[in-house]
Design an enzyme around this catalytic site. Structure first.
Site, short mmCIF file in Angstrom:
data_model
loop_
_atom_site.label_atom_id
_atom_site.label_comp_id
_atom_site.label_asym_id
_atom_site.label_seq_id
_atom_site.Cartn_x
_atom_site.Cartn_y
_atom_site.Cartn_z
N CYS A 108 30.82 25.48 48.43
CA CYS A 108 29.87 26.59 48.63
C CYS A 108 28.46 26.26 48.14
CB CYS A 108 30.39 27.86 47.99
SG CYS A 108 32.02 28.30 48.57
N HIS A 232 24.73 32.61 46.70
CA HIS A 232 25.94 32.37 47.48
C HIS A 232 26.75 33.67 47.52
CE1 HIS A 232 29.62 30.99 49.05
NE2 HIS A 232 30.27 31.00 47.90
N ASN A 262 32.70 35.41 52.64
CA ASN A 262 32.25 34.16 52.04
C ASN A 262 32.29 33.06 53.11
OD1 ASN A 262 31.97 31.75 50.70
ND2 ASN A 262 33.45 32.21 49.08
N1 ACO Z 1 44.60 43.12 48.02
C1 ACO Z 1 45.17 43.99 47.17
N2 ACO Z 1 45.49 43.67 45.88
C2 ACO Z 1 45.19 42.43 45.48
C3 ACO Z 1 44.60 41.47 46.32
C4 ACO Z 1 44.29 41.86 47.64
N3 ACO Z 1 43.72 41.04 48.51
N4 ACO Z 1 44.44 40.34 45.62
C5 ACO Z 1 44.90 40.56 44.39
N5 ACO Z 1 45.37 41.83 44.30
C6 ACO Z 1 45.97 42.49 43.15
C7 ACO Z 1 46.55 41.50 42.15
O1 ACO Z 1 47.87 41.18 42.48
C8 ACO Z 1 46.45 42.28 40.87
O2 ACO Z 1 47.51 43.22 40.81
P1 ACO Z 1 48.20 43.58 39.38
O3 ACO Z 1 47.12 44.23 38.58
O4 ACO Z 1 49.29 44.51 39.80
O5 ACO Z 1 48.66 42.27 38.82
C9 ACO Z 1 45.16 43.08 41.02
O6 ACO Z 1 44.91 43.16 42.43
C10 ACO Z 1 43.97 42.45 40.35
O7 ACO Z 1 43.98 41.06 40.67
P2 ACO Z 1 42.87 40.07 40.14
O8 ACO Z 1 43.16 38.69 40.60
O9 ACO Z 1 42.65 40.30 38.67
O10 ACO Z 1 41.62 40.65 40.92
P3 ACO Z 1 40.10 40.32 40.68
O11 ACO Z 1 39.38 41.53 40.33
O12 ACO Z 1 39.91 39.10 39.83
O13 ACO Z 1 39.65 39.94 42.16
C11 ACO Z 1 39.13 38.00 43.47
C12 ACO Z 1 40.22 38.83 42.80
C13 ACO Z 1 38.45 38.87 44.50
C14 ACO Z 1 39.76 36.79 44.13
C15 ACO Z 1 38.11 37.58 42.39
O14 ACO Z 1 38.78 37.00 41.29
C16 ACO Z 1 37.10 36.61 42.91
O15 ACO Z 1 36.26 36.95 43.71
N6 ACO Z 1 37.12 35.39 42.39
C17 ACO Z 1 36.15 34.38 42.78
C18 ACO Z 1 36.38 33.93 44.20
C19 ACO Z 1 35.32 32.94 44.59
O16 ACO Z 1 34.18 33.08 44.22
N7 ACO Z 1 35.68 31.91 45.33
C20 ACO Z 1 34.66 30.97 45.60
C21 ACO Z 1 34.64 30.14 46.56
S1 ACO Z 1 35.63 30.10 48.00
C22 ACO Z 1 35.33 28.52 48.63
O17 ACO Z 1 34.76 27.72 47.98
C23 ACO Z 1 35.78 28.16 49.94
#
Ligand code: ACO
Length: 307
Positions: A108, A232, A262
């Site tokens: 990214c 980004h 993204n």
């Molecule tokens: N839909 C519904 N529920 C979900 C989903 C979903 N898609 N994904 C996770 N959950 C649930 C989890 O199971 C968890 O449930 P629990 O509380 O019962 O255990 C709850 O939601 C919270 O999960 P977290 O992983 O803590 O959610 P978070 O707030 O961290 O959000 C996310 C997850 C969106 C992936 C976030 O961590 C994020 O954006 N991380 C960075 C991603 C990123 O920047 N990637 C970069 C590059 S991609 C590339 O390079 C190609």
């Protein structure tokens, strides 16, 4: 040495996949995706080559140049159509370019790494360089994995960079990489993207803030001098957290992830294009471009638009 951004172009596939559509097949909801990421829809389809060609042609036209004016093509992509050859020569051929062409893969941060590469090439004798960020991420998504499927989209963004001895739009850079974090976000040959989202989130905020502070210090400005932040587009909460730590008002941040998701190395040029289309790029004003991604890699640059 001076470098000007003189033309921009974008491409996104026609097909739009909404959060509601994803929730028909995944255990997720529009409410969860919107609240936790800010993403409402993403464009899906095309190829790194086809999207790159469209964006590249628009950028060259926007710069008022002929294809024969371009000295070098640098393509940033995490999702090349083939392992070999690189996507850049195929894009060059599709566009009708005859110049040297190569890929850069910094996930990214790819567009910023490609701009940095172009800067170096301009320093050593090239005059006009086309930089394209192009991604076909949907091809490498397991559409039954809600962790990744809700985040990614396809698209391309391109910019023409021209040598100018009399002044520069690009004032500073700060780039970095840490391969010890490679497993946090990865895609094996023949596999799909996998990610430790929470850890990527935590590190992303840290490296964006650190690289932005260093790029601003190197340009001799502070965040209060900025009119625009072009980050980004991974997650609205990452942008908010970084902006808060940098003391940048969210009104100054360009947000396109609601429409595109993204798009990895395409996201910064897509966001620039959006800002320009909305009259937010003003000559003389400072902007911060900042990205992070798999690797991990990160890159920030301070620019001052001349047009
Ligand atoms: N839909 C519904 N529920 C979900 C989903 C979903 N898609 N994904 C996770 N959950 C649930 C989890 O199971 C968890 O449930 P629990 O509380 O019962 O255990 C709850 O939601 C919270 O999960 P977290 O992983 O803590 O959610 P978070 O707030 O961290 O959000 C996310 C997850 C969106 C992936 C976030 O961590 C994020 O954006 N991380 C960075 C991603 C990123 O920047 N990637 C970069 C590059 S991609 C590339 O390079 C190609």
């Amino acid at each position: 040495m001076g470098v000007r951004f003189t033309g921009w172009g974008i491409a996104v596939p026609e097909r739009i996949v909404t959060n509601d559509e994803l929730s028909q097949t995944l255990d997720t909801s529009d409410e969860w995706i919107t609240e936790r990421t800010g993403i409402r829809q993403r464009h899906v389809g095309g190829s790194a080559m086809s999207l790159g060609i469209t964006a590249g042609l628009e950028a060259v036209k926007d710069a008022g140049l002929e294809l024969s004016d371009i000295d070098f093509l640098v393509v940033a992509t995490t999702t090349p159509d083939r392992l070999c050859p690189a996507t850049a020569p195929m894009i060059a051929n599709g566009m009708g370019l005859t110049c040297p062409a190569m890929d850069v893969n910094a996930a990214c941060s790819g567009f910023m790494y490609a701009v940095r590469t172009a800067y170096g090439l301009l320093e050593t004798g090239n005059k006009k360089i086309l930089v394209i960020g192009t991604e076909n991420l949907s091809r490498w998504v397991d559409w039954t994995d809600r962790n990744m499927a809700v985040l990614l989209g396809d698209g391309a963004g391109a910019a023409v960079l021209e040598y100018d001895p009399d002044g520069s739009d690009l004032l500073s850079f700060y780039l970095g990489a840490d391969g010890s974090a490679a497993d946090l976000l990865t895609c094996e040959h023949g596999g799909f993207f996998e990610m430790n989202g929470r850890e990527v989130f935590r590190r992303a905020v840290r490296v964006v803030v650190d690289s932005a502070e260093k790029a601003m210090a190197s340009a001799g400005i502070t965040s209060s001098d900025l009119s625009l932040m072009i980050p980004h587009q991974a997650n609205i909460r990452i942008i908010q957290a970084a902006a808060q730590r940098l003391d940048i008002d969210m009104d100054k941040a360009v947000i396109t992830l609601d429409r595109y998701g993204n798009t990895s190395s395409s996201s910064i040029p897509l966001a620039f294009y959006d800002a320009r289309s909305n009259g937010r790029i003003k000559p003389g004003e400072f902007a911060l471009m900042t990205g992070f991604g798999a690797g991990m890699t990160w890159a920030s640059a301070v620019v001052r638009w001349s047009r």
